[in-house]
Design an enzyme around this catalytic site. Sequence first.
Site, mmCIF file in Angstrom:
data_model
loop_
_atom_site.group_PDB
_atom_site.id
_atom_site.type_symbol
_atom_site.label_atom_id
_atom_site.label_comp_id
_atom_site.label_asym_id
_atom_site.label_seq_id
_atom_site.Cartn_x
_atom_site.Cartn_y
_atom_site.Cartn_z
ATOM 1 N N ASP A 1 73.025 52.316 128.194
ATOM 2 C CA ASP A 1 72.687 51.746 126.985
ATOM 3 C C ASP A 1 73.073 52.903 125.824
ATOM 4 O OD1 ASP A 1 72.184 49.811 124.979
ATOM 5 O OD2 ASP A 1 70.085 50.530 124.888
ATOM 6 N N ASP B 1 71.614 52.198 121.719
ATOM 7 C CA ASP B 1 70.732 52.291 121.032
ATOM 8 C C ASP B 1 69.289 52.463 121.620
ATOM 9 O OD1 ASP B 1 71.716 51.658 118.378
ATOM 10 O OD2 ASP B 1 72.510 49.821 119.309
ATOM 11 N N ASP C 1 66.784 50.485 127.904
ATOM 12 C CA ASP C 1 65.435 50.743 127.170
ATOM 13 C C ASP C 1 64.949 49.448 126.915
ATOM 14 O OD1 ASP C 1 65.518 50.707 123.696
ATOM 15 O OD2 ASP C 1 67.276 50.390 125.069
#
Length: 223
Positions: free
Chosen positions: A9, A11, A169
Amino acid sequence: MQIKAIIFDFDGLILDTETPEVLVWQDIYRVHGYELPVDEWARTIGGYGISTFDAATHLAELTGLDPAPLRTRYRIEADAVIHAKPILPGVLDMLNEGKSRGLRLAVASSSPHAWVDSHLARLGLAGRFDKILCSEDVAPGRTKPNPDLFLLALDQLKVQKEAAVVFEDSPNGVRAAKSAGIFVVAVPNPLTIRLGVDGADLTVNSLADVSLDELDGFLSAKN
């Protein structure tokens, strides 16, 4: 089966763009006498999620203000903080180790290319990935928690799902990876941990807390 590909990922995983954004919105809300509903904001992280909350629109409805200047102020202030942030711990080591092993490396993000590509270039990471996949690369409305970005990554990397690992996240990202049938390691930040990352195959505090040897072991045991 040994790992052949790692999908990251962006961000909150490679760069902490999420904490600065929420802190800036909190400041803007407080200037106008209100508190940002952080849990509602957090539900939008990582994709469409389970909320369509928009902070500027919400504050404008509370105050009667024009949302456009609020949005502009937020973007300017958040970008200033984000640009001062370092790459998150463990990311460079994982990229280096993956490259040394000949693994295929990709980014799969629900954010647009303009955002992801510019930050990766600024951080000197753009050339480290075989593929960079963003919101424009899947059909509208099919970013995370839908599996489309990860399925596309597998296809473009030419790797079976059983030989890949995703680092995420957010709950939306974890759900997307699991829907794609890929082993997912959750690395929640102080914002996304509020929502939990249930369903991840492994949860760590930082990418520095896990090695490819460990992940090979987990994949072998699972498959």
